[in-house]
Motif scaffolding. Structure first.
Motif, PDB file in Angstrom:
ATOM      1  N   ASN A  13     -19.276 -30.053 -12.852  1.00 56.97           N
ATOM      2  CA  ASN A  13     -19.485 -28.895 -11.980  1.00 56.97           C
ATOM      3  C   ASN A  13     -19.341 -29.216 -10.501  1.00 56.97           C
ATOM      4  O   ASN A  13     -19.339 -28.325  -9.663  1.00 56.97           O
TER       5      ASN A  13
ATOM      6  N   SER B  96     -17.262 -29.988  -8.227  1.00 60.61           N
ATOM      7  CA  SER B  96     -16.333 -29.437  -7.235  1.00 60.61           C
ATOM      8  C   SER B  96     -16.288 -27.917  -7.292  1.00 60.61           C
ATOM      9  O   SER B  96     -15.509 -27.283  -6.606  1.00 60.61           O
ATOM     10  N   LEU B  97     -17.143 -27.328  -8.136  1.00 63.43           N
ATOM     11  CA  LEU B  97     -17.070 -25.870  -8.329  1.00 63.43           C
ATOM     12  C   LEU B  97     -17.981 -25.136  -7.348  1.00 63.43           C
ATOM     13  O   LEU B  97     -18.891 -25.712  -6.771  1.00 63.43           O
ATOM     14  N   HIS B  98     -17.703 -23.848  -7.196  1.00 63.47           N
ATOM     15  CA  HIS B  98     -18.641 -23.003  -6.462  1.00 63.47           C
ATOM     16  C   HIS B  98     -19.746 -22.629  -7.445  1.00 63.47           C
ATOM     17  O   HIS B  98     -19.494 -22.554  -8.652  1.00 63.47           O
TER      18      HIS B  98
ATOM     19  N   GLU C 208     -19.196 -20.368 -10.297  1.00 62.38           N
ATOM     20  CA  GLU C 208     -18.305 -20.818 -11.371  1.00 62.38           C
ATOM     21  C   GLU C 208     -19.070 -21.549 -12.479  1.00 62.38           C
ATOM     22  O   GLU C 208     -18.519 -21.840 -13.529  1.00 62.38           O
TER      23      GLU C 208
END
Lengths: 305, 427
Positions: free
Chosen positions: B252, B254-256, B259
């Motif tokens: 997770n 690198s996700l916003h 997401e």
């Protein structure tokens, strides 16, 4: 009198006939000067100024100051290393993949026109849409790529393609190769179709096998178009930033930071178009140098032949 | 021939008269462009409704709605200001408008505000958009972060839910996350205790709780970036929960935050400790019907403070219709309208009176729990400096990623941050 005649025959001085010719060139020259040449020169000039966005900001010529800062900029220096990998692997895989597809499309099969059209699809999609589409595919938890690889038993745990140091750059290169291969394929296909079939027939009579035909006829016949394609691809990939912008935004830890992405951010996020132009100038220099180098190589080879 | 000439003259005359009449009516009606990146369908609808109500009521000032997008609004506005094409009223985030203020693009709106609005706006909200006594925009909505959790998983694991009076500290959070993380027989993780996306957002939003300011103002009014004890403790905490406790999925990272929601709905993630308050809309509309979720009170370390960021309405300095624009803004953000906008955008209003509005003072969708966050808003030096975007993108984000991926040591990360920040601040 003799000199005038000499100059006219050499095309240096205008004769009545080519006066009309030059007259007809004027409109396109104006457009090129106005919309291509002037912005380019202006862009180059801005790289030597302190131009910043803002009200009543003075434009001061600062000489090489921006370039001195550039070589102290950790992100920029890091991006040079990324660029070398990005350009090399992109051009290499694009050429190989394009060649392979061009050979397949050149075979006389049913519905070949349909296949040729379908090949173009990835190239037709807008770059940002491609980026967003692949961002979904690469999503670690619900992306289709992890699902397929897991079902095939290739991976056990989901991979964070765009967030890991190992995979982010290869993942971005893969998307760029996927989307630009059609262009290479179509250009090489056009080249393949100009090869005189008699050459293959003659070689068959001489007993050449399929690999010998490929190495001694196909490859040399495509040399000129290949050099052009490789030069074009190098320029495009060095200037490409849209896919990386959408996919990774330069991360993680700057492993996919390309100079053009930095330039875009410097200009539009941090309001320093002067510094951004300096990055552009550096890349321009890089491209001119690369082009000159490849031109010299091809010229030398021609002379040897 | 004569007849044709007369007809021709008559046509010319009538065109002229009509033209003048038109020009006169054009002169009287002032058209304002209102550009907004609002994206929640309900909020877009509310804004359009309010504009329609205004256009019906007001004859001389007409407002046109222009849709922008959060992804490109900064680039759009900066180019619009440079080319003199900026909309008469624009809606954007405080950190961006502050930067525009530094560049001289936006008007100091304080003298234009009515006394009623001046008094009613939350002082901290005003502070998010004030520099050297000049107010670059009218703050309208708070951007708050909340902690959401899966009720069933918490119950299964016997985790006690903290209360507003007795909120969790960061050790409580850590202990709960460890308990909530479950491992399969083959050693792989079945469920993650926490879902965290970009660690840099956590770093900046938890900063005020740890009193970690990162940027310090020197006596001569300049900014200095320093990693002191508090900053170091926060960075170390984040490193440890990720690399030692292993309660956060590396997938997770690198996700916003939004997401991560599919994993949250599937029960693969037990809680998300740092997610925008607007996310409730997504949970209400997209989560499975039987999904049970809740909101935890703001976490506490030295304080319970949250990094105050607001959404702001700005007026370009070059505008010739500032007063008209302000008239419309006063209408748009009157007590009831602002409550309507906040409710439809799932955010809290910055007007004290709107915050007390009936539609917001409800337990439905945890509105009241979320409003708690509004009490702990504080303006960080990072936001106030106008360097926030650049420091986050160029310094904190890449170096935090290097640290979390064990590419560099904590000491090296601190050195790199200080060096790189110095490079940014010097320019």
């Amino acid at each position: 009198m003799k000199i005038t005649k000499f100059l006219k025959t050499k095309g240096i001085l205008l004769t009545t006939r080519n006066k009309e010719f030059y007259f007809l060139l004027i409109p396109s020259c104006i457009i090129i000067l106005l919309f291509s040449f002037y912005p380019l020169l202006r862009g180059v000039y801005l790289g030597f100024t302190n131009y910043k966005f803002g009200v009543n900001k003075e434009l001061i010529f600062t000489g090489l100051d921006n370039f001195f800062i550039l070589f102290k900029d950790r992100l920029f220096l890091q991006s040079l290393g990324v660029t070398v990998k990005w350009v090399f692997f992109n051009v290499f895989f694009l050429y190989i993949a394009g060649f392979f597809i061009a050979l397949l499309l050149n075979v006389d099969i049913k519905f070949k026109e349909i296949f040729r059209c379908l090949t173009l699809v990835p190239w037709v999609i807008a770059p940002v849409v491609r980026g967003l589409m692949w961002r979904f595919f690469y999503n670690p938890s619900y992306g289709v790529i992890n699902v397929i690889l897991k079902n095939m038993g290739i991976i056990d745990n989901n991979i964070n393609w765009l967030g890991s140091y190992e995979y982010a750059l290869p993942a971005a290169i893969f998307v760029n190769v996927w989307s630009t291969t059609p262009f290479v394929a179509v250009a090489l296909l056009a080249g393949l179709q100009t090869i005189d079939l008699q050459l293959y027939e003659a070689s068959s009579i001489d007993g050449a096998n399929i690999f010998q035909k490929f190495i001694y006829i196909t490859l040399p016949q495509l040399k000129v178009i290949s050099i052009t394609i490789i030069i074009l691809l190098s320029i495009w990939t060095i200037n490409a930033f849209d896919i990386v912008y959408v996919l990774t935004g330069g991360g993680p830890g700057g492993t996919t930071n390309l100079p053009m992405l930095l330039a875009y951010n410097e200009a539009f996020k941090y309001g320093r178009p002067g510094y951004a132009a300096a990055i552009g100038n550096f890349v321009l220099l890089f491209v001119i140098f690369g082009l000159g180098f490849s031109y010299l190589i091809s010229k030398n080879r021609k002379e040897k032949l | 021939m004569k007849r044709i000439l007369i007809i021709f003259i008559l046509i010319l005359a009538s065109v002229n008269v009509l033209g003048i009449a038109n020009a006169q009516s054009d002169e009287e009606v002032i058209k304002l462009q209102f550009a907004t990146p609002a994206w929640q369908p309900s909020c877009i609808e509310t804004l359009k409704d309010i504009i329609n109500e205004w256009n019906k009521k007001e004859e001389k000032i007409k407002v046109e709605y222009i849709q922008l997008d959060w992804g490109s609004i900064h680039d759009y506005l900066i180019t619009a200001f440079e080319t003199g094409e900026a909309p008469d009223i624009f809606h954007y985030a405080s950190y961006g408008v502050l930067e525009f203020g530094n560049r001289g693009y936006v008007e100091n709106v304080f003298p234009l505000l009515s006394e009623e609005l001046k008094k009613d706006l939350h002082p901290v909200a005003l502070e998010t958009i004030t520099k050297n006594g000049e107010v670059w925009g009218i703050p309208i909505l708070w951007e708050g972060d909340i902690t959401i959790y899966n009720k069933e998983i918490f119950k299964e694991e016997g985790i006690d839910i903290p209360t507003s009076e007795n909120p969790w500290n960061f050790e409580d959070l850590r202990a709960a996350a460890k308990k909530l993380t479950t491992i399969r027989d083959d050693g792989s993780v079945e469920r993650w205790g926490m879902g965290v996306g970009m660690m840099v957002t956590v770093l900046t939003t938890w900063g005020p709780k740890f009193n970690a300011d990162f940027l310090y103002e020197t006596e001569d009014g300049k900014w200095e970036f320093k990693i002191q004890e508090n900053e170091k403790r926060l960075i170390k905490y984040l490193y440890e929960i990720y690399n030692e406790d292993k309660v956060i999925s590396p997938e997770n990272l690198s996700l916003h935050s939004h997401e991560i929601l599919p994993d949250f709905y599937k029960g693969n993630v037990a809680m998300i400790p740092n997610i925008g308050v607007w996310i409730r809309e997504n949970i209400v509309s997209a989560a499975p019907e039987d999904f049970k979720w809740g909101v935890l009170p703001p976490l506490k370390d030295k304080t319970q403070n949250c990094d105050a960021r607001t959404q702001v309405l700005g007026i370009p300095a070059a505008s010739e219709t500032k007063e008209e624009a302000m008239k419309f803004i006063e209408f748009l953000v009157d007590r009831d309208n602002l409550a309507r906008i906040a409710y439809s955008d799932w955010l809290f209003p910055t007007r004290k009176s709107s915050l007390q509005s009936e539609i917001l003072q409800t337990d439905e969708y945890y509105w009241k729990d979320c409003l708690d966050t509004a009490e702990h808003m504080t303006v960080t030096t990072l936001s106030r400096s106008g360097y926030s975007i650049e420091i986050v993108n160029k310094v904190l984000n890449p170096i935090m990623q290097d640290l979390l991926n064990d590419k560099i040591s904590l000491q090296k990360a601190i050195e790199n941050m200080e060096q790189q920040a110095e490079f940014v601040l010097q320019r």
